[in-house]
Each structure stands twice: as C-alpha cells, then as structure tokens.
Design a protein around this motif. Structure first.
Motif, PDB file in Angstrom:
ATOM      1  N   LYS A 177     -60.791 111.026  41.321  1.00  0.00           N
ATOM      2  CA  LYS A 177     -61.739 110.555  42.335  1.00  0.00           C
ATOM      3  C   LYS A 177     -62.252 111.701  43.210  1.00  0.00           C
ATOM      4  N   TYR A 178     -61.429 112.741  43.406  1.00  0.00           N
ATOM      5  CA  TYR A 178     -61.856 113.844  44.264  1.00  0.00           C
ATOM      6  C   TYR A 178     -62.994 114.645  43.631  1.00  0.00           C
ATOM      7  N   PHE A 179     -62.927 114.844  42.307  1.00  0.00           N
ATOM      8  CA  PHE A 179     -64.023 115.529  41.620  1.00  0.00           C
ATOM      9  C   PHE A 179     -65.297 114.682  41.676  1.00  0.00           C
ATOM     10  N   SER A 180     -65.132 113.364  41.509  1.00  0.00           N
ATOM     11  CA  SER A 180     -66.294 112.469  41.586  1.00  0.00           C
ATOM     12  C   SER A 180     -66.888 112.471  42.988  1.00  0.00           C
ATOM     13  N   GLU A 181     -66.023 112.509  43.992  1.00  0.00           N
ATOM     14  CA  GLU A 181     -66.494 112.556  45.374  1.00  0.00           C
ATOM     15  C   GLU A 181     -67.263 113.847  45.638  1.00  0.00           C
ATOM     16  N   ALA A 182     -66.724 114.969  45.153  1.00  0.00           N
ATOM     17  CA  ALA A 182     -67.398 116.259  45.340  1.00  0.00           C
ATOM     18  C   ALA A 182     -68.768 116.247  44.667  1.00  0.00           C
ATOM     19  N   ARG A 183     -68.847 115.677  43.478  1.00  0.00           N
ATOM     20  CA  ARG A 183     -70.131 115.599  42.766  1.00  0.00           C
ATOM     21  C   ARG A 183     -71.142 114.752  43.533  1.00  0.00           C
ATOM     22  N   GLU A 184     -70.667 113.610  44.065  1.00  0.00           N
ATOM     23  CA  GLU A 184     -71.569 112.735  44.827  1.00  0.00           C
ATOM     24  C   GLU A 184     -72.078 113.427  46.084  1.00  0.00           C
ATOM     25  N   LEU A 185     -71.228 114.166  46.766  1.00  0.00           N
ATOM     26  CA  LEU A 185     -71.637 114.890  47.972  1.00  0.00           C
ATOM     27  C   LEU A 185     -72.656 115.967  47.643  1.00  0.00           C
ATOM     28  N   LEU A 186     -72.446 116.665  46.549  1.00  0.00           N
ATOM     29  CA  LEU A 186     -73.386 117.716  46.149  1.00  0.00           C
ATOM     30  C   LEU A 186     -74.742 117.130  45.770  1.00  0.00           C
ATOM     31  N   GLN A 187     -74.742 115.926  45.207  1.00  0.00           N
ATOM     32  CA  GLN A 187     -76.003 115.281  44.859  1.00  0.00           C
ATOM     33  C   GLN A 187     -76.781 114.872  46.100  1.00  0.00           C
ATOM     34  N   ARG A 188     -76.061 114.597  47.193  1.00  0.00           N
ATOM     35  CA  ARG A 188     -76.719 114.249  48.460  1.00  0.00           C
ATOM     36  C   ARG A 188     -77.225 115.475  49.198  1.00  0.00           C
ATOM     37  N   LEU A 189     -76.704 116.619  48.849  1.00  0.00           N
ATOM     38  CA  LEU A 189     -77.024 117.844  49.574  1.00  0.00           C
ATOM     39  C   LEU A 189     -78.347 118.421  49.068  1.00  0.00           C
ATOM     40  N   HIS A 190     -79.208 118.787  50.007  1.00  0.00           N
ATOM     41  CA  HIS A 190     -80.472 119.437  49.673  1.00  0.00           C
ATOM     42  C   HIS A 190     -80.345 120.913  50.039  1.00  0.00           C
ATOM     43  N   PRO A 191     -80.051 121.774  49.086  1.00  0.00           N
ATOM     44  CA  PRO A 191     -79.771 123.183  49.401  1.00  0.00           C
ATOM     45  C   PRO A 191     -80.920 123.909  50.089  1.00  0.00           C
ATOM     46  N   LEU A 192     -82.155 123.405  49.925  1.00  0.00           N
ATOM     47  CA  LEU A 192     -83.280 124.065  50.599  1.00  0.00           C
ATOM     48  C   LEU A 192     -83.220 123.868  52.109  1.00  0.00           C
ATOM     49  N   ASP A 193     -82.413 122.888  52.566  1.00  0.00           N
ATOM     50  CA  ASP A 193     -82.213 122.724  54.002  1.00  0.00           C
ATOM     51  C   ASP A 193     -81.424 123.894  54.574  1.00  0.00           C
ATOM     52  N   ASN A 194     -80.721 124.592  53.703  1.00  0.00           N
ATOM     53  CA  ASN A 194     -79.967 125.784  54.121  1.00  0.00           C
ATOM     54  C   ASN A 194     -79.914 126.710  52.910  1.00  0.00           C
TER      55      ASN A 194
END
Length: 390
Positions: A321-338
C-alpha cells in the motif's frame, strides 16, 4: 527540503485630512481608555483584559477601535522609507512596542485583537483617492462581523490626519462601523468581495465617477461567497481573489500591481504544496522499501520465523500500500509548480515503479510457494536464487 518563506505585500498610505468633529455620543468607552498600561504591551495581554471585562461583540470592537486610534500614532517618518514586504507577527509586535504604525500596522493590530476576542474579522487591502488628486494610493483597513452584521473600520483615518508632514491626532469615529454603501465612496478593495455589496462597483467606476453617481448593475451574491470564503483554505481564498480581480473589464495599474503580487504568492503556495506532496511521497516510498526489505530478510531465512501463511502474506501485502500511496501522490503532483523538483520527481516515479514490480514478483513467488507441498518448498528458494543469477 526547506519551505519558502511566504511574505505579504506592504501597503503604505499618507492619511487624508479629516476635518469632521467628533459627535459626543461616539466618545470612546471608558474601558478602551482606562486599560492598565501593563495590559497593553502585547495584543494577547490586551485581548485578555478585554475578554475579562467586556461581554458583547459590540463593546469589544468598540474598545479595540478606540484604544487603537487613541494610542497608536501615524508614523510619518517611516512612510518615506516603508519596506515593500513585512512579516505579520513582527509588524504587530513593532506597532505595540513603538506605538507607531502605517495603515498596515493599524489594520493588522485591529485584526489580531478581533481574532483574539472572538470577533470574526478580515484585513482588507485596496486603494483610495486622496483629496485633491486623481492618483490612487494603496491603503489597508478592516471588516468585522458584529452581531451577525458586517461593518467596515479604518483605524488609520480614525486616529487623525497628516498636515504639512506632521501627524495631527484627532479621533474620528466616522470611520468606526462604516456601512459598505458608505465605505465604497472612499475605499476600493482590491478584491471586490470585500466591498460587501450586492451590486459591487468596478475599479473604473470608482476612479472616474463621483461617489454619489456610482450606479452599478451587476448583482453579486457576496453573502454566499463569504460563507465559502470562511471555510476555504488560504490558497483557495487567494485563487478566488485573483479570479474576482481578473473579472474586471479594466484593471488600473494600482490593482495590477497587487494582482501580480497575488499571483506570486499563489506560486509560493504551489511550490510549497509540491514540496509537501513530494516529501510525503518519499516518506511512503521509504516505508514501502523498509517493508519490502523486511520481507526479503524473512524469505532469505526461508520463512522460519513466520509459520502461518497469513503472517507471511501480510509481510508483503501490508507494505504494498505504501508504494501505491507514493504513486498516487506523485500523480497529484504537478512538478512545473516547482521546477527544482523535476529530476527528483522523475527519479522517484522510477523507484516506485521498480518497487511495485518487485512486490509483484514476490507475490508471484508466494503463490507458487503456497501451492507447493510443504516438503518441497525449500527447493523453491534455490531455484529462484539460480534464476536471479542468470
């Protein structure tokens, strides 16, 4: 990764001369003037005194306003060298210590005291047109809700006026509990919401029309927007303010400057959010790796310390579940914001994918392991070890 410091836009103002007399019925309440000096060193001490001696919102806001205008002088000298940015708590402490302020200091102290005496309030930034000039100047004042009704307060103008470069102390209660319809004649908020009007006035109307001829037609359900604003996070509030400012057909330079600053502040929020999401994703990935490593150690020991099938499976599924959680968080992240996170985000994406692949491989091993007769299971460890070497 360090967080960015979020600073606010500073808005100085030279006071307009105010010649009105003070009506006798508006004389400050005794509690606003007779507070022991020891209780006025900080806003917390002052608020504590007011809370212990006054019960109603009406009395509290009255005491706050008139204590402020009676004890804080306009800082004429600082006006000429005013900084563009400030830190809120530091400005409040400075105002209370020096008993001097520009409009932002007056407004911040008023807001802080309202907050600490359980009065809903908001600091408003905008602009005014000083008498005798058509050039708008930035200014700060406040709104406060008293007995369920919103009113506007300008403690800067209520304290006196500047004449020939000198501050003249002259209490003016006309700037206490001002109705929105009256305030818009002299004060234009950057965010139209804080006009508190169902028919808000445009920037252009304010700059080009006499206050008595302002006849807006747009209907704005500001009460509903205020309810949404009260429950919104700071970022959502900023997004809404930007949207309302940009909705104006004509945006004068004085507003454009604030609009650009608001967008910079929004960029700071987004950068910080990106950092937070990334750090949370890193934390989840690390937990997944720790769990996976624990499973590998258990497997290398041929599951001798975990006899039950349920316990062995839990060693791998419980941490997937931790790997799945990390993947979901990265999908929400917009790297162009930083943009400084671009390479780090790409790298973490890859590591998470590899982690999930390894989890899948170990799950397949377990399916084979538990479908094999117990007497022959030990051979599976050697077979997989040989396969991994090839």
């Amino acid at each position: 990764m360090p967080r960015l410091l979020f600073l606010f836009f500073f808005l100085p103002l030279v006071l307009q001369a105010q010649a009105q007399s003070v009506p006798a019925k508006a004389t400050p309440v005794v509690s606003a003037l007779a507070i022991p000096s020891a209780q006025t060193k900080t806003t917390q001490a002052l608020a504590t005194y007011l809370n212990s001696h006054l019960e109603t919102e009406e009395d509290k806001v009255h005491a706050i306003f008139f204590w402020l205008v009676s004890n804080i002088a306009y800082d004429v000298k600082t006006f000429t060298n005013a900084p563009l940015y400030y830190e809120r708590e530091a400005l409040i402490r400075q105002t209370m210590a020096t008993r001097k302020a520009l409009c932002q200091g007056y407004a911040e102290v008023f807001l802080d005291l309202c907050t600490k005496t359980d009065i809903q309030a908001h600091l408003i930034t905008g602009f005014i047109l000083p008498k005798g000039t058509a050039k708008p100047m930035t200014h700060a004042w406040c709104a406060a809700q008293v007995n369920g009704q919103w009113y506007l307060f300008d403690p800067t103008w209520g304290a006196g006026f500047v004449e020939n470069g000198v501050f003249v102390k002259k209490l003016n209660p006309r700037h206490f509990k001002v109705s929105p319809a009256e305030m818009i004649k002299t004060h234009m908020p950057f965010d139209p919401l804080w006009q508190l009007l169902e028919q808000p006035v445009s920037y252009q109307q304010f700059l080009s029309s006499s206050p008595t001829t302002l006849k807006p037609k747009t209907v704005f359900a500001y009460k509903d927007t205020l309810k949404a604003y009260a429950s919104a996070a700071e970022k959502a509030r900023l997004v809404g303010a930007i949207r309302r400012m940009e909705s104006q057909k004509v945006i004068p330079p004085v507003v454009l400057e604030q609009l650009n600053q608001s967008k910079k502040n929004l960029a700071v929020f987004r950068k910080n959010e990106a950092v937070d999401l990334f750090n949370t994703a890193v934390s989840a990935y690390n937990k997944g790796i720790d769990g996976l490593n624990g499973f590998i150690r258990l497997k290398n020991n041929q599951f001798k310390t975990a006899k039950r099938e349920q316990d062995i499976r839990q060693q791998i599924t419980g941490h997937k579940k931790y790997f799945s959680e990390a993947r979901e968080l990265l999908q929400r992240l917009h790297p162009l914001d930083n943009t400084s996170l671009l390479l780090s985000v790409q790298s973490l994406h890859q590591k998470v994918a590899e982690g999930l692949q390894e989890i899948e491989k170990q799950e397949k091993f377990l399916e084979v392991y538990f479908s094999t007769a117990p007497a022959r299971r030990h051979t599976l460890f050697y077979r997989q070890a040989i396969a991994e070497r090839q």
